[in-house]
Design an enzyme around this catalytic site. Structure first.
Site, mmCIF file in Angstrom:
data_model
loop_
_atom_site.group_PDB
_atom_site.id
_atom_site.type_symbol
_atom_site.label_atom_id
_atom_site.label_comp_id
_atom_site.label_asym_id
_atom_site.label_seq_id
_atom_site.Cartn_x
_atom_site.Cartn_y
_atom_site.Cartn_z
ATOM 1 N N TRP A 227 0.840 -1.204 0.000
ATOM 2 C CA TRP A 227 0.000 0.000 0.000
ATOM 3 C C TRP A 227 0.874 1.253 0.000
ATOM 4 O O TRP A 227 1.923 1.294 0.663
ATOM 5 C CB TRP A 227 -0.882 -0.021 1.258
ATOM 6 C CG TRP A 227 -1.680 1.220 1.507
ATOM 7 C CD1 TRP A 227 -2.551 1.822 0.658
ATOM 8 C CD2 TRP A 227 -1.697 1.996 2.713
ATOM 9 N NE1 TRP A 227 -3.121 2.922 1.248
ATOM 10 C CE2 TRP A 227 -2.608 3.056 2.516
ATOM 11 C CE3 TRP A 227 -1.040 1.904 3.941
ATOM 12 C CZ2 TRP A 227 -2.882 4.011 3.489
ATOM 13 C CZ3 TRP A 227 -1.304 2.849 4.904
ATOM 14 C CH2 TRP A 227 -2.214 3.895 4.684
ATOM 15 N N LYS B 43 11.944 9.422 13.072
ATOM 16 C CA LYS B 43 12.618 10.326 12.125
ATOM 17 C C LYS B 43 12.014 11.723 12.095
ATOM 18 O O LYS B 43 12.642 12.664 11.602
ATOM 19 C CB LYS B 43 12.605 9.722 10.722
ATOM 20 C CG LYS B 43 11.221 9.534 10.114
ATOM 21 C CD LYS B 43 11.338 8.808 8.775
ATOM 22 C CE LYS B 43 9.972 8.421 8.226
ATOM 23 N NZ LYS B 43 10.098 7.592 7.009
ATOM 24 N N TYR C 157 -5.162 -0.232 -4.421
ATOM 25 C CA TYR C 157 -3.828 0.361 -4.292
ATOM 26 C C TYR C 157 -3.309 0.775 -5.673
ATOM 27 O O TYR C 157 -3.166 -0.054 -6.575
ATOM 28 C CB TYR C 157 -2.846 -0.612 -3.645
ATOM 29 C CG TYR C 157 -3.177 -1.003 -2.220
ATOM 30 C CD1 TYR C 157 -4.104 -0.305 -1.457
ATOM 31 C CD2 TYR C 157 -2.549 -2.096 -1.634
ATOM 32 C CE1 TYR C 157 -4.406 -0.673 -0.155
ATOM 33 C CE2 TYR C 157 -2.832 -2.478 -0.322
ATOM 34 C CZ TYR C 157 -3.766 -1.767 0.403
ATOM 35 O OH TYR C 157 -4.060 -2.145 1.691
ATOM 36 N N GLY D 93 5.682 -2.157 4.894
ATOM 37 C CA GLY D 93 5.884 -1.734 3.518
ATOM 38 C C GLY D 93 7.316 -1.257 3.366
ATOM 39 O O GLY D 93 8.065 -1.197 4.339
ATOM 40 N N GLN E 219 -8.187 -7.053 9.387
ATOM 41 C CA GLN E 219 -6.977 -6.265 9.145
ATOM 42 C C GLN E 219 -7.217 -4.823 9.591
ATOM 43 O O GLN E 219 -7.738 -4.004 8.846
ATOM 44 C CB GLN E 219 -6.578 -6.311 7.668
ATOM 45 C CG GLN E 219 -5.233 -5.651 7.418
ATOM 46 C CD GLN E 219 -4.747 -5.799 5.994
ATOM 47 O OE1 GLN E 219 -4.369 -4.819 5.354
ATOM 48 N NE2 GLN E 219 -4.743 -7.021 5.473
ATOM 49 N N SER F 28 0.044 -0.485 9.433
ATOM 50 C CA SER F 28 0.648 0.726 10.005
ATOM 51 C C SER F 28 1.154 0.542 11.435
ATOM 52 O O SER F 28 0.881 1.371 12.311
ATOM 53 C CB SER F 28 -0.339 1.897 9.951
ATOM 54 O OG SER F 28 0.355 3.131 10.053
ATOM 55 N N PRO F 29 1.923 -0.528 11.710
ATOM 56 C CA PRO F 29 2.487 -0.667 13.048
ATOM 57 C C PRO F 29 3.487 0.444 13.387
ATOM 58 O O PRO F 29 3.806 0.646 14.555
ATOM 59 C CB PRO F 29 3.179 -2.035 12.994
ATOM 60 C CG PRO F 29 3.490 -2.246 11.548
ATOM 61 C CD PRO F 29 2.338 -1.627 10.808
ATOM 62 N N LEU F 30 3.937 1.177 12.358
ATOM 63 C CA LEU F 30 4.862 2.293 12.581
ATOM 64 C C LEU F 30 4.148 3.638 12.571
ATOM 65 O O LEU F 30 4.800 4.678 12.552
ATOM 66 C CB LEU F 30 5.966 2.289 11.508
ATOM 67 C CG LEU F 30 6.819 1.020 11.434
ATOM 68 C CD1 LEU F 30 7.879 1.157 10.345
ATOM 69 C CD2 LEU F 30 7.470 0.729 12.779
#
Length: 334
Positions: free
Chosen positions: A21, A216, A54, A285, A177, A206-208
């Site tokens: 994605w 960052k 996507y 991703g 999901q 989107s675990p981040l």
């Protein structure tokens, strides 16, 4: 790499799953996308997740080309249906029988496969009778075009109703999901307990938190060039909700915790979602192969209770926990 059963089934997937994605078919060139898929395979990832929407079907094409030549039985391919595709005509959206039956054929053609391992309802369709949707999914399974059925971003009540119909129809609804991260925990109160009761697993995206949990982005400073927050093709819109100084300050408190654990902040964040026993896989991703090679090292990491408490203390009230935040669009209003 470690592997986990998906729901109450005998089907195993890699606990780090590669998703394309927001990247493949849009943000990165196809040759780089192929390199990312190869890096995932080299790292032991066997499970790949995409969706027809996507890059308006292009991401499925890219993934199909990248996996060409791989032994089909050794990999797991997931895709989804719901959002508008193609020219976005009146029946090019939703979970009607017409859209599902046409969409699975398009996905299989683009992915260059006879079947997908998991076919997922990308959202709950409040505009279509659930009986119609689940009957269509049952027919897709019986035709051999999908082995299992899953959903994405359904709330607990919707999951319960869908599971009951699937059982009546003799098919297995085995996964949900949802978005899930240290900062987005809306599934914990209702969706996870319901899923545990019914035998569904979570495949979390989107675990981040759109890259925010990598550390960052720094409070009071502009986003780094080339990052998602500077991407005008859609990435910046997705991440802007997290780009607040209080959130970014809280995230920086995770750095010493990650350092002490011998992990990057990204690895810590991916490992964190995998500590939840109802989570079968974390989706990652990548726009560069090196990102895959680094993030896959979160596989198999066990975080001690003391570390989990440190993370909770660092994030605190910054985490969104309201289960009502799982909302499905009303297509009849579109």
């Amino acid at each position: 790499m470690e592997f986990r059963y998906l729901g109450n089934s005998g089907f195993k997937i890699s606990e780090i799953t590669f998703g394309n994605w927001l990247t493949h078919g849009s943000q990165v060139e196809n040759d780089v996308a192929t390199q990312c898929v190869q890096a995932a395979l080299d790292a032991g990832i066997s499970t790949f997740d995409t969706a027809d929407v996507y890059a308006n079907t292009s991401a499925e094409t890219v993934l199909g080309n990248a996996l060409k030549g791989e032994r089909r039985e050794s990999i797991e391919i997931f895709t989804k249906v719901f959002w508008p595709t193609g020219p976005g005509g009146k029946n090019d959206v939703g979970l009607s029988r017409k859209h599902i039956m046409e969409s699975i054929n398009g996905s299989l053609s683009r992915l260059q496969t006879d079947y997908v391992d998991l076919y997922q309802a990308h959202r709950y369709d409040v505009s279509t009778p659930l009986e119609e949707t689940m009957q269509a999914f049952a027919d897709v399974v019986r035709q051999g075009k999908a082995l299992y059925i899953g959903v994405s971003e359904w709330n607990a009540e919707q999951i319960r109703a869908g599971h009951a119909l699937a059982k009546d129809l003799g098919i297995q609804l085995i996964s949900n999901q949802p978005q899930y991260s240290m900062l987005w925990r809306v599934i914990e109160e209702e969706v996870v307990p319901t899923s545990e009761e019914l035998g569904l697993s979570q495949i979390v995206w989107s675990p981040l938190a759109q890259g925010v949990l990598t550390g960052k982005y720094l409070p009071g400073q502009p986003a780094p060039e080339g990052s998602r927050a500077t991407d005008g093709k859609g990435g910046a819109d997705m991440v802007k909700g997290w780009m607040k100084d209080d959130v970014l300050t809280g995230v920086q408190k995770l750095k010493p915790i990650a350092d002490e654990a011998g992990l990057t902040m990204a690895q810590l964040s991916i490992a964190w979602v995998l500590q939840n026993p109802n989570v079968a896989a974390a989706l990652i991703g990548a726009s560069r192969p090196e990102q895959v090679e680094s993030n896959v090292k979160a596989a198999g990491v066990k975080l001690e209770p003391a570390v989990m408490k440190q993370i909770d203390d660092a994030i605190g009230s910054l985490a969104e926990t309201d289960p009502a935040k799982t909302i499905s669009p009303n297509l009849r209003d579109v």
